[in-house]
Design a protein around this motif. Structure first.
Motif, short mmCIF file in Angstrom:
data_model
loop_
_atom_site.label_atom_id
_atom_site.label_comp_id
_atom_site.label_asym_id
_atom_site.label_seq_id
_atom_site.Cartn_x
_atom_site.Cartn_y
_atom_site.Cartn_z
N THR A 40 36.66 37.27 42.44
CA THR A 40 36.23 36.62 41.20
C THR A 40 37.38 35.81 40.63
N ILE A 41 37.09 35.07 39.59
CA ILE A 41 38.13 34.28 38.94
C ILE A 41 39.21 35.18 38.37
N ASN A 88 39.89 38.24 39.56
CA ASN A 88 40.45 39.08 40.63
C ASN A 88 40.17 38.43 41.98
N SER A 135 27.36 28.95 42.75
CA SER A 135 28.30 30.07 42.60
C SER A 135 29.63 29.73 43.26
N ALA A 156 33.29 31.50 44.69
CA ALA A 156 34.09 32.66 45.08
C ALA A 156 35.56 32.25 45.01
N TYR A 157 36.44 33.19 44.66
CA TYR A 157 37.85 32.87 44.48
C TYR A 157 38.72 33.65 45.45
#
Length: 197
Positions: free
Chosen positions: A19-20, A22, A182, A184-185
């Motif tokens: 996530t942004i 984590n 969506s 993903a990071y």
């Protein structure tokens, strides 16, 4: 003097998405390095890119697998250590002590040609006489239209310092989208040799 670093990430081999807040850390990807006017050279992920004083750096992240439906973009630069020591926000806003200036986030716009059918009602008919090899033979066709789609090539750019010299270990966080909605990071930690070339 410009250094272009294009990180080559295979979207088909990425682990579970972060996530942004984590991002998922990945091994250092290979990258294409182009300095000054020399041709690009692929380097291993651990290679230290040395910079001249005040050299401009452009960072990109692309899908090395060539999947056209996947888009990647650098999201954040994090100064991990400089000369083995942590730096604070004050160091990074002070031109006398910062290893790089304040990065700019930008995108290059360009066009990609594509073709589409115009949605007519194809029907069989004789090929035109101008089709000398097939004149009068059964032919079915649909009209084509050509257009240019706008694409966006996001990148981060900054300049290396001429006031300080040393090894900058930084974090690069990047986003990946496969559906256009969506993101993903992911992250990894490359290195720059500031004022070292």
């Amino acid at each position: 003097m410009t250094t272009q670093i294009t990180f080559l990430v295979d979207s088909t081999k990425l682990p579970s998405a972060g996530t942004i807040a984590n991002p998922t850390f990945i091994v250092h990807p290979q990258f294409s390095l182009q300095q000054d006017a020399s041709p690009p050279v692929t380097q291993t992920g651990d290679y230290v890119v040395n910079l001249k004083p005040n050299e401009q750096v452009i960072l990109r992240v692309v899908d090395s697998n060539g999947v056209v439906t996947t888009r990647m973009a650098p999201y954040a630069v994090i100064v991990n250590t400089f000369k083995g020591e942590p730096l604070g926000d004050g160091d990074m806003t002070n031109p006398a002590t910062r290893p790089i200036n304040i990065p700019e986030f930008d995108e290059e716009r360009g066009g990609v040609p594509y073709m589409a059918y115009t949605g007519g009602t194809p029907a069989w008919g004789p090929a035109p006489s101008s089709f000398s090899n097939w004149s009068g033979k059964p032919m079915i066709a649909d009209s084509l239209s050509a257009s240019n789609a706008t694409i966006y090539d996001p990148f981060i750019q900054f300049e290396g310092s001429s006031n300080v010299t040393g090894l900058l270990e930084y974090g690069l966080v990047f986003g990946v989208t496969k559906d256009g909605s969506s993101i993903a990071y992911y992250a990894f930690d490359p290195k720059l040799g500031i004022n070292s070339r």
